[in-house]
Write a protein that holds these residues in place. Sequence first.
Motif, PDB file in Angstrom:
ATOM      1  N   PRO A   1     -26.843   9.163   6.740  1.00  0.00           N
ATOM      2  CA  PRO A   1     -26.174   8.820   5.474  1.00  0.00           C
ATOM      3  C   PRO A   1     -24.831   9.551   5.286  1.00  0.00           C
ATOM      4  O   PRO A   1     -23.895   8.998   4.722  1.00  0.00           O
ATOM      5  N   ALA A   2     -24.740  10.775   5.794  1.00  0.00           N
ATOM      6  CA  ALA A   2     -23.481  11.521   5.704  1.00  0.00           C
ATOM      7  C   ALA A   2     -22.414  10.866   6.569  1.00  0.00           C
ATOM      8  O   ALA A   2     -21.240  10.793   6.176  1.00  0.00           O
ATOM      9  N   LEU A   3     -22.807  10.374   7.736  1.00  0.00           N
ATOM     10  CA  LEU A   3     -21.869   9.664   8.605  1.00  0.00           C
ATOM     11  C   LEU A   3     -21.375   8.399   7.913  1.00  0.00           C
ATOM     12  O   LEU A   3     -20.178   8.106   7.921  1.00  0.00           O
ATOM     13  N   PHE A   4     -22.283   7.660   7.318  1.00  0.00           N
ATOM     14  CA  PHE A   4     -21.926   6.433   6.600  1.00  0.00           C
ATOM     15  C   PHE A   4     -20.941   6.747   5.468  1.00  0.00           C
ATOM     16  O   PHE A   4     -19.900   6.104   5.349  1.00  0.00           O
ATOM     17  N   ALA A   5     -21.256   7.741   4.651  1.00  0.00           N
ATOM     18  CA  ALA A   5     -20.381   8.111   3.530  1.00  0.00           C
ATOM     19  C   ALA A   5     -19.014   8.577   4.025  1.00  0.00           C
ATOM     20  O   ALA A   5     -17.977   8.246   3.429  1.00  0.00           O
ATOM     21  N   THR A   6     -19.002   9.316   5.118  1.00  0.00           N
ATOM     22  CA  THR A   6     -17.749   9.807   5.704  1.00  0.00           C
ATOM     23  C   THR A   6     -16.875   8.652   6.169  1.00  0.00           C
ATOM     24  O   THR A   6     -15.669   8.626   5.897  1.00  0.00           O
ATOM     25  N   ALA A   7     -17.466   7.692   6.871  1.00  0.00           N
ATOM     26  CA  ALA A   7     -16.703   6.543   7.386  1.00  0.00           C
ATOM     27  C   ALA A   7     -16.173   5.679   6.244  1.00  0.00           C
ATOM     28  O   ALA A   7     -15.016   5.255   6.259  1.00  0.00           O
ATOM     29  N   VAL A   8     -16.996   5.445   5.241  1.00  0.00           N
ATOM     30  CA  VAL A   8     -16.563   4.632   4.093  1.00  0.00           C
ATOM     31  C   VAL A   8     -15.444   5.347   3.336  1.00  0.00           C
ATOM     32  O   VAL A   8     -14.439   4.727   2.967  1.00  0.00           O
ATOM     33  N   ALA A   9     -15.592   6.641   3.129  1.00  0.00           N
ATOM     34  CA  ALA A   9     -14.554   7.404   2.415  1.00  0.00           C
ATOM     35  C   ALA A   9     -13.226   7.354   3.167  1.00  0.00           C
ATOM     36  O   ALA A   9     -12.164   7.148   2.559  1.00  0.00           O
ATOM     37  N   ALA A  10     -13.273   7.530   4.483  1.00  0.00           N
ATOM     38  CA  ALA A  10     -12.038   7.486   5.285  1.00  0.00           C
ATOM     39  C   ALA A  10     -11.377   6.112   5.189  1.00  0.00           C
ATOM     40  O   ALA A  10     -10.158   6.009   5.030  1.00  0.00           O
ATOM     41  N   ALA A  11     -12.182   5.049   5.280  1.00  0.00           N
ATOM     42  CA  ALA A  11     -11.638   3.693   5.180  1.00  0.00           C
ATOM     43  C   ALA A  11     -11.027   3.455   3.799  1.00  0.00           C
ATOM     44  O   ALA A  11      -9.945   2.866   3.688  1.00  0.00           O
ATOM     45  N   LEU A  12     -11.700   3.916   2.758  1.00  0.00           N
ATOM     46  CA  LEU A  12     -11.176   3.721   1.396  1.00  0.00           C
ATOM     47  C   LEU A  12      -9.874   4.486   1.164  1.00  0.00           C
ATOM     48  O   LEU A  12      -8.956   3.973   0.511  1.00  0.00           O
ATOM     49  N   ILE A  13      -9.782   5.681   1.703  1.00  0.00           N
ATOM     50  CA  ILE A  13      -8.542   6.462   1.555  1.00  0.00           C
ATOM     51  C   ILE A  13      -7.379   5.722   2.226  1.00  0.00           C
ATOM     52  O   ILE A  13      -6.299   5.587   1.646  1.00  0.00           O
ATOM     53  N   ALA A  14      -7.607   5.250   3.445  1.00  0.00           N
ATOM     54  CA  ALA A  14      -6.553   4.502   4.153  1.00  0.00           C
ATOM     55  C   ALA A  14      -6.201   3.222   3.400  1.00  0.00           C
ATOM     56  O   ALA A  14      -5.021   2.889   3.239  1.00  0.00           O
ATOM     57  N   ASP A  15      -7.219   2.514   2.931  1.00  0.00           N
ATOM     58  CA  ASP A  15      -6.972   1.265   2.214  1.00  0.00           C
ATOM     59  C   ASP A  15      -6.227   1.501   0.909  1.00  0.00           C
ATOM     60  O   ASP A  15      -5.392   0.695   0.508  1.00  0.00           O
ATOM     61  N   LEU A  16      -6.523   2.606   0.246  1.00  0.00           N
ATOM     62  CA  LEU A  16      -5.787   2.939  -0.980  1.00  0.00           C
ATOM     63  C   LEU A  16      -4.309   3.193  -0.680  1.00  0.00           C
ATOM     64  O   LEU A  16      -3.444   2.859  -1.494  1.00  0.00           O
ATOM     65  N   ALA A  17      -4.034   3.782   0.475  1.00  0.00           N
ATOM     66  CA  ALA A  17      -2.638   4.000   0.870  1.00  0.00           C
ATOM     67  C   ALA A  17      -1.930   2.655   1.058  1.00  0.00           C
ATOM     68  O   ALA A  17      -0.787   2.473   0.595  1.00  0.00           O
ATOM     69  N   TRP A  18      -2.598   1.695   1.744  1.00  0.00           N
ATOM     70  CA  TRP A  18      -2.002   0.359   1.924  1.00  0.00           C
ATOM     71  C   TRP A  18      -1.881  -0.369   0.588  1.00  0.00           C
ATOM     72  O   TRP A  18      -0.890  -1.062   0.341  1.00  0.00           O
ATOM     73  N   TYR A  19      -2.871  -0.226  -0.267  1.00  0.00           N
ATOM     74  CA  TYR A  19      -2.836  -0.839  -1.596  1.00  0.00           C
ATOM     75  C   TYR A  19      -1.638  -0.289  -2.393  1.00  0.00           C
ATOM     76  O   TYR A  19      -0.872  -1.048  -2.983  1.00  0.00           O
ATOM     77  N   ALA A  20      -1.490   1.027  -2.379  1.00  0.00           N
ATOM     78  CA  ALA A  20      -0.377   1.669  -3.094  1.00  0.00           C
ATOM     79  C   ALA A  20       0.968   1.224  -2.524  1.00  0.00           C
ATOM     80  O   ALA A  20       1.919   0.978  -3.270  1.00  0.00           O
ATOM     81  N   GLY A  21       1.042   1.098  -1.198  1.00  0.00           N
ATOM     82  CA  GLY A  21       2.272   0.623  -0.566  1.00  0.00           C
ATOM     83  C   GLY A  21       2.603  -0.790  -0.994  1.00  0.00           C
ATOM     84  O   GLY A  21       3.753  -1.113  -1.302  1.00  0.00           O
ATOM     85  N   GLY A  22       1.591  -1.651  -1.030  1.00  0.00           N
ATOM     86  CA  GLY A  22       1.802  -3.027  -1.473  1.00  0.00           C
ATOM     87  C   GLY A  22       2.194  -3.102  -2.934  1.00  0.00           C
ATOM     88  O   GLY A  22       3.054  -3.896  -3.330  1.00  0.00           O
ATOM     89  N   ARG A  23       1.602  -2.260  -3.736  1.00  0.00           N
ATOM     90  CA  ARG A  23       1.907  -2.237  -5.174  1.00  0.00           C
ATOM     91  C   ARG A  23       3.332  -1.727  -5.416  1.00  0.00           C
ATOM     92  O   ARG A  23       4.052  -2.251  -6.246  1.00  0.00           O
TER      93      ARG A  23
END
Length: 180
Positions: free
Chosen positions: A59-81
């Motif tokens: 579960p820690a691996l899952f949470a870690t991978a999801v958190a990393a993906a969300l952080i990167a996606d937020l950067a792309w979202y912010a760039g698009g915005r």
Amino acid sequence: SSRSENADAMTTLLRLLADYGLAVAFFNVLLAQLGAPLPAYPILIVTGALSVQGSFPTPALFATAVAAALIADLAWYAGGRRFGGRVVRAVCRVSISPDSCVRQTESLFARWGARSLMVAKFIPGFATIATSLAGNMRLPIARFLFYDAIGAGLWAGVAIALGVVFRDAVADVLRVLEEM
């Protein structure tokens, strides 16, 4: 000599993954989702297999991978915005057909809306464009995070589940690679 160097490198990589698997998975997924040419899926599969062996909790691996993906996606979202269609066009510029890339992505996103974020990571090249397009289209951040988290969870979950289910095969492949 080259053979023993490769074996040493493989042993070092396996030890690194066993000891620091969560950190390696986090940075690998983060950099891959930001656009670096790194293979995130194989690392998630291998760390998924290692998690069953007790190196770290699954579960820690899952949470870690999801958190990393969300952080990167937020950067792309912010760039698009912030920068609008320029980010989408810049990302599409590196694709084989930049003009159709923008049109196809916009039409896919227009048809499916935020729900497209749930499958975006499974479509090569679409995840980065879809997340920046969501920012460009001013999708509310809460709605973006909701659908993107589902997509990141599905994407990471499938890879980790493959590692868990096929852990014996993964271990066999790693042993063969180590011997080579």
